[in-house]
Design an enzyme around this catalytic site. Structure first.
Site, PDB file in Angstrom:
ATOM      1  N   HIS A   8      22.422  53.404 -15.035  1.00 41.81           N
ATOM      2  CA  HIS A   8      23.300  52.321 -15.477  1.00 41.81           C
ATOM      3  C   HIS A   8      24.316  52.078 -14.360  1.00 41.81           C
ATOM      4  O   HIS A   8      25.423  52.602 -14.374  1.00 41.81           O
ATOM      5  CB  HIS A   8      24.005  52.711 -16.775  1.00 41.81           C
ATOM      6  CG  HIS A   8      24.776  51.599 -17.409  1.00 41.81           C
ATOM      7  ND1 HIS A   8      24.892  51.455 -18.774  1.00 41.81           N
ATOM      8  CD2 HIS A   8      25.489  50.574 -16.884  1.00 41.81           C
ATOM      9  CE1 HIS A   8      25.643  50.401 -19.047  1.00 41.81           C
ATOM     10  NE2 HIS A   8      26.018  49.852 -17.899  1.00 41.81           N
ATOM     11  N   HIS A  10      25.651  48.895 -11.721  1.00 34.38           N
ATOM     12  CA  HIS A  10      25.648  47.510 -11.260  1.00 34.38           C
ATOM     13  C   HIS A  10      25.938  47.500  -9.765  1.00 34.38           C
ATOM     14  O   HIS A  10      27.046  47.855  -9.346  1.00 34.38           O
ATOM     15  CB  HIS A  10      26.710  46.706 -12.005  1.00 34.38           C
ATOM     16  CG  HIS A  10      26.494  46.641 -13.481  1.00 34.38           C
ATOM     17  ND1 HIS A  10      25.795  45.620 -14.082  1.00 34.38           N
ATOM     18  CD2 HIS A  10      26.865  47.495 -14.480  1.00 34.38           C
ATOM     19  CE1 HIS A  10      25.755  45.833 -15.392  1.00 34.38           C
ATOM     20  NE2 HIS A  10      26.391  46.964 -15.654  1.00 34.38           N
ATOM     21  N   HIS A 189      22.235  45.863 -22.305  1.00 36.70           N
ATOM     22  CA  HIS A 189      23.541  46.326 -22.765  1.00 36.70           C
ATOM     23  C   HIS A 189      23.670  45.971 -24.251  1.00 36.70           C
ATOM     24  O   HIS A 189      23.464  44.814 -24.644  1.00 36.70           O
ATOM     25  CB  HIS A 189      24.661  45.632 -22.004  1.00 36.70           C
ATOM     26  CG  HIS A 189      24.857  46.111 -20.600  1.00 36.70           C
ATOM     27  ND1 HIS A 189      23.825  46.192 -19.696  1.00 36.70           N
ATOM     28  CD2 HIS A 189      25.977  46.533 -19.944  1.00 36.70           C
ATOM     29  CE1 HIS A 189      24.311  46.641 -18.539  1.00 36.70           C
ATOM     30  NE2 HIS A 189      25.607  46.859 -18.662  1.00 36.70           N
ATOM     31  N   GLU A 192      28.305  48.291 -26.771  1.00 38.88           N
ATOM     32  CA  GLU A 192      29.522  48.655 -26.039  1.00 38.88           C
ATOM     33  C   GLU A 192      30.727  48.050 -26.752  1.00 38.88           C
ATOM     34  O   GLU A 192      31.654  48.764 -27.145  1.00 38.88           O
ATOM     35  CB  GLU A 192      29.462  48.156 -24.597  1.00 38.88           C
ATOM     36  CG  GLU A 192      30.726  48.492 -23.794  1.00 38.88           C
ATOM     37  CD  GLU A 192      30.738  47.864 -22.401  1.00 38.88           C
ATOM     38  OE1 GLU A 192      31.531  48.325 -21.573  1.00 38.88           O
ATOM     39  OE2 GLU A 192      29.957  46.909 -22.165  1.00 38.88           O
ATOM     40  N   ASP A 270      28.302  53.005 -14.020  1.00 39.10           N
ATOM     41  CA  ASP A 270      28.510  51.606 -14.390  1.00 39.10           C
ATOM     42  C   ASP A 270      28.935  50.770 -13.184  1.00 39.10           C
ATOM     43  O   ASP A 270      28.086  50.186 -12.500  1.00 39.10           O
ATOM     44  CB  ASP A 270      29.527  51.508 -15.520  1.00 39.10           C
ATOM     45  CG  ASP A 270      29.422  50.225 -16.331  1.00 39.10           C
ATOM     46  OD1 ASP A 270      28.611  49.365 -15.969  1.00 39.10           O
ATOM     47  OD2 ASP A 270      30.161  50.098 -17.326  1.00 39.10           O
ATOM     48  N   ASP A 271      30.234  50.677 -12.911  1.00 37.35           N
ATOM     49  CA  ASP A 271      30.788  49.929 -11.776  1.00 37.35           C
ATOM     50  C   ASP A 271      31.754  50.855 -11.043  1.00 37.35           C
ATOM     51  O   ASP A 271      32.983  50.777 -11.238  1.00 37.35           O
ATOM     52  CB  ASP A 271      31.510  48.673 -12.254  1.00 37.35           C
ATOM     53  CG  ASP A 271      30.591  47.703 -12.969  1.00 37.35           C
ATOM     54  OD1 ASP A 271      30.015  46.836 -12.295  1.00 37.35           O
ATOM     55  OD2 ASP A 271      30.446  47.833 -14.205  1.00 37.35           O
TER      56      ASP A 271
END
Length: 324
Positions: A8, A10, A189, A192, A270-271
């Protein structure tokens, strides 16, 4: 340092402030400041997902050329390999770049070259998952998957990201059906921000093989039992959840409960440029701040390999390394 798969992630969310400044100057793009420290300081005060997305998408205007995408992916893959990542399945958002006038070829060529060079240099295994931006709607998603098919050899699956609430999975049924017909993997996704109903739709309407995030699935015992029975992976992102106020504090994160319930939970960053660091930083926080045991951390790492889109022989090699 545990060997892991990061599932996961990005790519656009890996843009560190120093690279952001470099690319802005390279492409003559204005930034609020050209001081990397000041740019990074803006990331400490996200009120919610949308407040992050506003800054995130503004930053992505600096990505213009094949070299830019190569530099972005190369930076992440080098950091990931050093952090113990053996396998990276990386989201990318072509619609964002098309909106800036960047051709798909520049995106795919830059990312693909970086993946090949990183594998040669470090041995890391990596592939792309093309994501649809929810807020652009189902028709735009269908348009993107058709436009991306000439680059079919450059990506292994499709995903669904960006603003969740108000854009249920069913809006993207046609795009996912096209992806399925092409033999592409499907993830999304869900859970969340929105509730368990979005997770159900992702499973039943889109036919996804993994749920990205999935925190709110725990609100529905029937859904939890299905996820356990079918061993559908959840790609959780603990530090991201803290930064975006999905949980008030890491101590409130549902990850330990997920493991207790028998869910196939994994950990990713994630980021990482915005949310406190890479997958290794997430594991460190789980160990040091949440008090998770080494046994549980090893289970999370094993789950990541079990959930990866790789052949059984490759998977077994990584699990053997983990257990060795």
């Amino acid at each position: 340092m545990l060997p892991v798969a990061e599932l996961h992630l990005h790519l656009e969310g890996t843009i560190e402030s120093d690279l952001l400044v470099t690319l802005a100057r390279r492409n003559d793009i204005a930034l609020p400041t050209y001081d990397p420290v000041e740019l990074t300081a803006r990331y400490d005060h996200f009120a919610d997902l949308q407040s992050f997305l506003d800054i995130h998408y503004a930053n992505l205007t600096v990505l213009r050329t094949e070299q830019d995408f190569y530099d972005l992916a190369s930076g992440y893959l080098a950091r990931a390999a050093a952090a113990g990542v053996r396998r990276a399945e990386m989201f990318c958002d072509p619609q964002t770049h098309l909106g800036h006038g960047v051709p798909l070829a520049a995106v795919f060529d830059g990312f693909s070259a970086a993946i090949a060079d990183a594998e040669s240099a470090t041995g890391i295994s990596a592939d792309l998952i093309v994501c649809f931006l929810r807020d652009l709607g189902g028709d735009a998603a269908e348009e993107l998957i058709r436009a991306a098919l000439p680059f079919r050899d450059r990506f292994i699956g499709v995903g669904l990201d960006s603003t969740e609430i108000g854009y249920p999975p069913r809006l993207f049924e046609t795009a996912y059906s096209i992806a399925a017909s092409e033999g592409l993997h499907r993830v999304a996704h869900a859970g969340e921000e929105a509730g368990p109903d979005y997770v159900w739709e992702a499973l039943d309407v889109l036919g996804v093989e993994r749920i990205d995030h999935g925190n709110r699935a725990l609100e529905d015992p029937v859904l939890v039992q299905r996820l356990v029975d079918e061993q559908i992976p959840l790609t959780t992102c603990p530090l991201s959840n803290v930064y975006l106020k999905v949980v008030d504090d890491l101590a409130d994160h549902p990850l330990p409960r997920m493991l207790e319930l028998g869910l196939r939970a994994t950990v990713s960053s994630d980021d990482p440029a915005y949310f406190g660091g890479g997958v290794d930083d997430n594991f460190a926080a789980l160990r040091n701040d949440l008090g998770m045991s080494e046994t549980d951390l090893a289970t999370l790492a094993r789950n990541s390999f079990e959930a990866a889109f790789v052949d059984d022989t490759t998977r077994a090699g990584w699990i053997s390394e983990l257990e060795g």
